[in-house]
Design an enzyme around this catalytic site. Structure first.
Site, short mmCIF file in Angstrom:
data_model
loop_
_atom_site.label_atom_id
_atom_site.label_comp_id
_atom_site.label_asym_id
_atom_site.label_seq_id
_atom_site.Cartn_x
_atom_site.Cartn_y
_atom_site.Cartn_z
CB CYS A 124 57.06 64.32 35.22
SG CYS A 124 57.97 63.94 33.70
CG HIS A 225 55.97 59.71 36.37
ND1 HIS A 225 54.78 60.39 36.19
CD2 HIS A 225 56.76 60.04 35.32
CE1 HIS A 225 54.85 61.09 35.06
NE2 HIS A 225 56.04 60.89 34.52
CD GLU A 227 52.84 59.27 38.96
OE1 GLU A 227 52.68 59.56 37.76
OE2 GLU A 227 53.74 59.77 39.66
#
Length: 258
Positions: A124, A225, A227
């Site tokens: 990002c 994202h 994660e």
């Protein structure tokens, strides 16, 4: 030994943490999203949180891989943006405003990583900063349209899968993900003019650049994202594999002019 993967973070005041004792509210902490460490460890790497106060070249020399994480906007002065930023607002007390100290340090980390051909993942903000470091620019604000890029949903553990990214056949992203992947949407800026040596590997149907790579290098940026995806994102396996190879010898052959 498993590869050491550096993970960047931010610096905040303890006063921003609800319930902090008054005696500690003016002390500062280094803050890192634990999901990155979880994903790196699950992929077989050793996560290492990297604070602002370490020499960038020395840090890169000790690491086998690097993740430059998300967060607030990069200061518009670094790439020619038009947004007005109040210099009196302290980013350690307001996590939504640009942090020039973070910008400077992460840019130095990226430069050192590029010079060392270190396996690197920008996420990002990190994806956008990678583009800026290489001379590119950003779309300052993505207006709401048929694809929502700034999701109103807030459920990181669920992934908030919002839109589909289509990957270029033959690209590294296509190898990692296949032809397409549904991803989450938490950003309001995006890559505009590409930096030196970068290629686009994935876009949405409205043309927003969602994945980039530095040519012939183990350096990748993604807009979403990974994660916080609802299902495991294989980019962490790619990064750890590349970092493990880098710890043994060059991750890829062939020099890159960036």
């Amino acid at each position: 030994m498993p590869p050491l993967i550096g993970i960047t973070g931010r610096r905040l005041s303890l006063g921003m943490v609800k319930g902090t004792s008054r005696r500690f509210q003016f002390q500062f902490i280094n803050s890192y999203f634990s999901a990155f460490g979880d994903k790196v460890a699950a992929a077989g790497g050793i996560p290492v949180n990297v604070p602002f106060n370490c020499d960038a070249e020395q840090v890169v020399d000790r690491l086998d891989g690097l993740i430059v994480t998300g967060g607030q906007d990069v200061h518009p002065s670094r790439w020619g943006g038009n947004a007005q930023v109040d210099p009196a607002v302290d980013p350690r007390w307001n996590h939504d405003v640009p942090d020039p100290e973070r910008d400077e340090y992460e840019a130095a980390l990226l430069v050192a990583a590029l010079q060392a051909n270190l396996p690197t993942l920008g996420v990002c903000r990190g994806h956008q900063l990678l583009n800026i470091v290489l001379g590119g620019t950003l779309v300052e604000h993505i207006e709401e349209g048929p694809i929502v890029h700034s999701s109103p949903n807030f459920a990181p553990d669920d992934g908030d899968d919002e839109h589909t990214v289509h990957f270029t056949p033959g690209s590294l992203a296509h190898t990692i993900y296949g032809p397409q992947r549904v991803v989450n949407s938490w950003h309001h800026q995006a890559v505009d003019r590409l930096g030196r040596g970068l290629t686009v590997m994935g876009t949405t149907t409205d043309g927003v650049v969602e994945a980039i790579r530095l040519a012939d290098s183990p350096v990748v940026g993604v807009q979403w994202h990974p994660e916080w995806m609802a299902s495991p994102d294989p980019v962490f396996d790619w990064l750890v594999d590349q970092s493990e190879a880098s710890a043994i010898g060059p991750a890829m052959t062939g020099g890159t002019t960036w």
